[in-house]
Design an enzyme around this catalytic site. Structure first.
Site, PDB file in Angstrom:
ATOM      1  N   TYR A 101      14.325   1.338  12.455  1.00  0.00           N
ATOM      2  CA  TYR A 101      13.036   2.029  12.458  1.00  0.00           C
ATOM      3  C   TYR A 101      11.946   1.055  12.032  1.00  0.00           C
ATOM      4  CZ  TYR A 101       9.211   4.954  10.812  1.00  0.00           C
ATOM      5  OH  TYR A 101       7.973   5.500  10.617  1.00  0.00           O
ATOM      6  N   GLU A 189       4.941   4.368  15.525  1.00  0.00           N
ATOM      7  CA  GLU A 189       6.363   4.222  15.176  1.00  0.00           C
ATOM      8  C   GLU A 189       7.185   3.742  16.359  1.00  0.00           C
ATOM      9  OE1 GLU A 189       7.415   7.822  12.024  1.00  0.00           O
ATOM     10  OE2 GLU A 189       7.838   8.092  14.140  1.00  0.00           O
TER      11      GLU A 189
END
Ligand code: GDP
Ligand code: MN
Length: 377
Positions: A101, A189
């Site tokens: 991530y 993101e």
């Protein structure tokens, strides 16, 4: 403003981040044609403004064009978190060795863009943050200098032991930071940032939220808005010039001024209720705005009572009262209406409301208590 994954992927690509090629389709036949063109295994992904699409069955791998079309016919029209899927993205399926991530948010605590990474990627980052917060690594970036090379590499090494991959990740972080500034994002993101068995580092998913205050000076970004993908009430509110946020309580709130609207919601909670929305009708409320506000609030089936809290300054009480009366002439208001109204043209407002059969209170606590009691009854 939320972007779709396909839009976010294109913006990241333009900033030099490695993202696999893709195409958007809205019918299974189109998906079959794209899959044929791409050749080999593909991934078919629901394009909605919601995370967790994978878990909801909105991301599927297909070995053949026919399988891709079959997945598309199931995904198109599907509901994910209350939103209907109108489009899918088709991309060559990547063989994944690991999922990480990488994200940037504007952090109120440090008052800086905060770069966050985790080697526990792929899944919801909120779950990682709750269960194993030590697996998330953060750097608050000083906007005067931007992301410094040692910061990027330091975070890259949190993701990968392999230095070449850590460098690739650091490069992606630098580009993501640049992209954030260029598009006016409040959040960006990449999840998953994937590695492949042959050592590449690729962005397989992208989420970008644009700060609404940045839209006026970025018409090309504002043009990416997909109103069909937004909650209808929020679209209507925006078109009517109202600031509206849908919430999940039962007391519909109609207030002038953002600060008073926040205080009203606090008081609703304090007296044991829950607001169904945040709504600021603004400073100079003409009756039409009030009509639009009531139309939006009454369309929400979870609203059990409506609370007006008007502190007249620039907003004139008689305009608001006229709006309420006009609304009742245009559509039925089936839930109790509690009106607190004070300030500019209060006497005129009360005369208008009384004539139409409404009563108005001047005390805020009293009105909120009454609205909560009605909603909970
Ligand atoms: P989200 O669930 O809404 O975040 O959607 P994602 O795009 O992140 O997809 C969910 C999951 O599907 C990813 O974490 C991957 O495990 C898987 N996935 C997505 N794209 C690919 C791909 O190209 N190849 C493989 N093998 N898996 C993929
Ligand atoms: Mn994802």
């Amino acid at each position: 403003m939320n972007l779709h994954e396909y839009q976010a992927r294109e913006l990241l690509r333009r900033h030099g981040i490695p993202v696999p090629a893709d195409a958007v389709a809205d019918t299974p036949d189109q998906v079959r044609a794209v899959a044929q063109r791409l050749g080999g295994k593909v991934v078919v992904k629901a394009q909605v403004h919601a995370g967790g699409r994978g878990k909801a069955g909105g991301v599927k791998l297909a070995n053949t064009p026919d399988e891709a079309a079959a997945h598309a016919s199931r995904i198109l029209g599907m509901q994910i978190k209350g939103l209907t899927v109108h489009k899918v993205l088709v991309a060559p399926a990547v063989e994944i060795a690991s999922e990480s991530y990488v994200g940037i948010v504007v952090d109120r605590g440090s008052q800086r863009p905060l770069l966050m990474v985790s080697a526990a990627g792929g899944v919801d980052i909120e779950e990682v943050a709750a269960a194993t917060p030590e697996q998330i690594h953060r750097v608050a970036v000083d906007p005067r200098y931007g992301l410094l090379p040692h910061q990027g590499l330091g975070l890259g090494l949190r993701l990968y032991r392999n230095v070449a991959q850590a460098r690739l990740a650091a490069e992606i972080m630098t580009k993501l930071y640049a992209a954030c500034y260029a598009v006016g994002a409040s959040l960006a993101e990449i999840n998953p940032l994937a590695t492949t068995p042959d050592g590449q580092v690729l962005a397989l998913d992208a989420k970008i939220v644009i700060d609404d205050n940045e839209l006026d000076r970025r018409p090309e970004i504002a043009a990416l808005r997909d109103a069909t993908a937004e909650a209808p009430s929020e679209v209507q509110a925006r078109e009517a010039g109202l600031t509206f946020v849908k919430l999940d309580g039962t007391v519909g709130c109609c207030v002038n001024g953002a600060g008073l609207a926040m205080a009203t919601m606090d008081l609703v909670k304090y007296y044991g209720g829950a607001p169904a929305n945040f709504l600021d009708i603004g400073g100079s409320s003409n009756p039409q705005k009030v009509v639009s506000a009531l139309r939006i609030i009454t369309a929400d089936p979870s609203v059990k009572a409506i609370l007006f809290n008007i502190f007249g300054g620039i907003t004139r009480g008689d305009d608001v009262a006229n709006g309420i009366v006009q609304a009742t002439q245009q559509f039925p208001i089936k839930v109790p209406l509690v009106i607190r109204l004070t300030g500019t043209n209060e006497a005129e407002a009360i005369a208008i409301l009384t004539k139409a059969g409404f009563s108005a209170l001047t005390d805020m606590d009293e009105a909120v208590k009454r609205a909560v009691a009605q909603a909970n009854a």
